[in-house]
Design a protein around this motif. Sequence first.
Motif, PDB file in Angstrom:
ATOM      1  N   VAL A   3      -5.600   6.928   1.392  1.00 41.51           N
ATOM      2  CA  VAL A   3      -4.248   6.662   0.922  1.00 41.51           C
ATOM      3  C   VAL A   3      -4.213   6.606  -0.600  1.00 41.51           C
ATOM      4  CG1 VAL A   3      -3.446   5.433   2.979  1.00 41.51           C
ATOM      5  CG2 VAL A   3      -4.574   4.170   1.168  1.00 41.51           C
ATOM      6  N   LYS A   4      -3.046   6.908  -1.139  1.00 37.78           N
ATOM      7  CA  LYS A   4      -2.816   6.814  -2.583  1.00 37.78           C
ATOM      8  C   LYS A   4      -1.850   5.669  -2.826  1.00 37.78           C
ATOM      9  CE  LYS A   4      -1.109   9.241  -6.631  1.00 37.78           C
ATOM     10  NZ  LYS A   4      -0.561  10.499  -7.148  1.00 37.78           N
ATOM     11  N   PHE A   5      -2.208   4.814  -3.767  1.00 35.81           N
ATOM     12  CA  PHE A   5      -1.371   3.691  -4.172  1.00 35.81           C
ATOM     13  C   PHE A   5      -0.783   3.984  -5.546  1.00 35.81           C
ATOM     14  CE2 PHE A   5      -4.495   1.907  -1.332  1.00 35.81           C
ATOM     15  CZ  PHE A   5      -3.772   1.022  -0.566  1.00 35.81           C
ATOM     16  N   TRP A  42       2.142  -8.217   0.032  1.00 36.56           N
ATOM     17  CA  TRP A  42       2.964  -7.759  -1.090  1.00 36.56           C
ATOM     18  C   TRP A  42       4.399  -8.266  -0.949  1.00 36.56           C
ATOM     19  CZ3 TRP A  42       2.680  -5.544  -5.745  1.00 36.56           C
ATOM     20  CH2 TRP A  42       3.826  -4.984  -6.268  1.00 36.56           C
ATOM     21  N   ILE A  43       4.924  -8.161   0.252  1.00 34.85           N
ATOM     22  CA  ILE A  43       6.315  -8.526   0.506  1.00 34.85           C
ATOM     23  C   ILE A  43       6.522 -10.043   0.506  1.00 34.85           C
ATOM     24  CG2 ILE A  43       8.139  -8.488   2.283  1.00 34.85           C
ATOM     25  CD1 ILE A  43       7.033  -5.689   3.052  1.00 34.85           C
ATOM     26  N   THR A  44       5.568 -10.787   1.058  1.00 30.93           N
ATOM     27  CA  THR A  44       5.778 -12.221   1.264  1.00 30.93           C
ATOM     28  C   THR A  44       5.259 -13.116   0.141  1.00 30.93           C
ATOM     29  OG1 THR A  44       3.733 -12.394   2.553  1.00 30.93           O
ATOM     30  CG2 THR A  44       5.781 -11.979   3.764  1.00 30.93           C
ATOM     31  N   SER A  45       4.388 -12.630  -0.717  1.00 34.81           N
ATOM     32  CA  SER A  45       3.813 -13.473  -1.773  1.00 34.81           C
ATOM     33  C   SER A  45       4.563 -13.286  -3.085  1.00 34.81           C
ATOM     34  CB  SER A  45       2.334 -13.127  -1.973  1.00 34.81           C
ATOM     35  OG  SER A  45       1.801 -13.885  -3.037  1.00 34.81           O
ATOM     36  N   LYS A  46       5.152 -14.358  -3.563  1.00 29.45           N
ATOM     37  CA  LYS A  46       5.936 -14.308  -4.802  1.00 29.45           C
ATOM     38  C   LYS A  46       5.063 -13.949  -6.012  1.00 29.45           C
ATOM     39  CE  LYS A  46       9.112 -17.026  -7.587  1.00 29.45           C
ATOM     40  NZ  LYS A  46       9.803 -18.292  -7.755  1.00 29.45           N
ATOM     41  N   ASN A  47       3.847 -14.451  -6.033  1.00 29.54           N
ATOM     42  CA  ASN A  47       2.957 -14.242  -7.183  1.00 29.54           C
ATOM     43  C   ASN A  47       1.780 -13.339  -6.827  1.00 29.54           C
ATOM     44  OD1 ASN A  47       4.492 -16.029  -8.809  1.00 29.54           O
ATOM     45  ND2 ASN A  47       3.503 -17.745  -7.797  1.00 29.54           N
ATOM     46  N   PHE A  48       2.021 -12.332  -6.018  1.00 29.09           N
ATOM     47  CA  PHE A  48       0.953 -11.447  -5.537  1.00 29.09           C
ATOM     48  C   PHE A  48       0.128 -10.868  -6.686  1.00 29.09           C
ATOM     49  CE2 PHE A  48      -0.753  -7.374  -4.110  1.00 29.09           C
ATOM     50  CZ  PHE A  48      -1.343  -7.716  -2.900  1.00 29.09           C
ATOM     51  N   LEU A  49       0.780 -10.346  -7.712  1.00 27.74           N
ATOM     52  CA  LEU A  49       0.065  -9.684  -8.808  1.00 27.74           C
ATOM     53  C   LEU A  49      -0.584 -10.672  -9.765  1.00 27.74           C
ATOM     54  CD1 LEU A  49       2.637  -6.856  -9.548  1.00 27.74           C
ATOM     55  CD2 LEU A  49       0.433  -6.630  -8.397  1.00 27.74           C
ATOM     56  N   THR A  50       0.150 -11.695 -10.165  1.00 29.26           N
ATOM     57  CA  THR A  50      -0.388 -12.639 -11.157  1.00 29.26           C
ATOM     58  C   THR A  50      -1.572 -13.428 -10.599  1.00 29.26           C
ATOM     59  OG1 THR A  50       1.298 -14.277 -10.574  1.00 29.26           O
ATOM     60  CG2 THR A  50       1.750 -12.856 -12.468  1.00 29.26           C
ATOM     61  N   GLN A  51      -1.657 -13.559  -9.287  1.00 35.88           N
ATOM     62  CA  GLN A  51      -2.805 -14.246  -8.684  1.00 35.88           C
ATOM     63  C   GLN A  51      -4.027 -13.348  -8.630  1.00 35.88           C
ATOM     64  OE1 GLN A  51      -1.292 -15.409  -4.855  1.00 35.88           O
ATOM     65  NE2 GLN A  51      -0.194 -17.173  -5.669  1.00 35.88           N
ATOM     66  N   ARG A  52      -3.863 -12.041  -8.767  1.00 39.44           N
ATOM     67  CA  ARG A  52      -4.971 -11.109  -8.585  1.00 39.44           C
ATOM     68  C   ARG A  52      -5.415 -10.398  -9.860  1.00 39.44           C
ATOM     69  NH1 ARG A  52      -2.254 -11.873  -4.226  1.00 39.44           N
ATOM     70  NH2 ARG A  52      -3.190 -11.734  -2.170  1.00 39.44           N
ATOM     71  N   THR A  65       3.860   1.686  -3.939  1.00 33.64           N
ATOM     72  CA  THR A  65       4.039   2.800  -3.018  1.00 33.64           C
ATOM     73  C   THR A  65       2.686   3.125  -2.406  1.00 33.64           C
ATOM     74  OG1 THR A  65       5.804   3.680  -4.413  1.00 33.64           O
ATOM     75  CG2 THR A  65       4.835   5.179  -2.812  1.00 33.64           C
ATOM     76  N   ILE A  66       2.673   3.313  -1.094  1.00 34.48           N
ATOM     77  CA  ILE A  66       1.449   3.679  -0.384  1.00 34.48           C
ATOM     78  C   ILE A  66       1.722   4.985   0.348  1.00 34.48           C
ATOM     79  CG2 ILE A  66      -0.248   2.982   1.338  1.00 34.48           C
ATOM     80  CD1 ILE A  66       0.696   0.064   0.844  1.00 34.48           C
ATOM     81  N   GLU A  67       0.959   6.022   0.003  1.00 32.07           N
ATOM     82  CA  GLU A  67       1.159   7.352   0.594  1.00 32.07           C
ATOM     83  C   GLU A  67      -0.119   7.808   1.284  1.00 32.07           C
ATOM     84  OE1 GLU A  67       2.143  10.048  -2.538  1.00 32.07           O
ATOM     85  OE2 GLU A  67       3.665   8.732  -3.374  1.00 32.07           O
ATOM     86  N   PRO A  68      -0.035   8.237   2.540  1.00 33.88           N
ATOM     87  CA  PRO A  68      -1.228   8.786   3.192  1.00 33.88           C
ATOM     88  C   PRO A  68      -1.590  10.133   2.584  1.00 33.88           C
ATOM     89  CG  PRO A  68       0.682   8.982   4.628  1.00 33.88           C
ATOM     90  CD  PRO A  68       1.132   8.219   3.409  1.00 33.88           C
ATOM     91  N   LEU A  69      -2.876  10.364   2.363  1.00 32.57           N
ATOM     92  CA  LEU A  69      -3.329  11.633   1.782  1.00 32.57           C
ATOM     93  C   LEU A  69      -3.908  12.568   2.833  1.00 32.57           C
ATOM     94  CD1 LEU A  69      -5.037  10.469  -1.511  1.00 32.57           C
ATOM     95  CD2 LEU A  69      -2.791  11.503  -1.232  1.00 32.57           C
TER      96      LEU A  69
END
Length: 80
Positions: A3-5, A42-52, A65-69
């Motif tokens: 997959v491509k992100f 991704w949908i449910t965590s308010k701070n998904f990015l800042t925590q990671r 975006t997640i696309e199958p390759l």
Amino acid sequence: MRVKFVLTMDDLLVENNTIDQLILDWESDMDQGEILELSHKWITSKNFLTQRMVGLLKVGESSLTIEPLEEEEQEHHDQF
């Protein structure tokens, strides 16, 4: 499954520096369960990015975006 992100982030604050927009893209092998789990977090965590992401303090807007390759490659192969 291959997959491509594509992660797009707007109005970032990184180590006290402001960035208007940042786009990251990468490819990975994941099974469907892992993709669903990531999508759910991704949908449910308010701070998904800042925590990671080290140094990321704030994100205004973001999208993932997640696309199958493999399907695209298989379709291309089937045409020949």
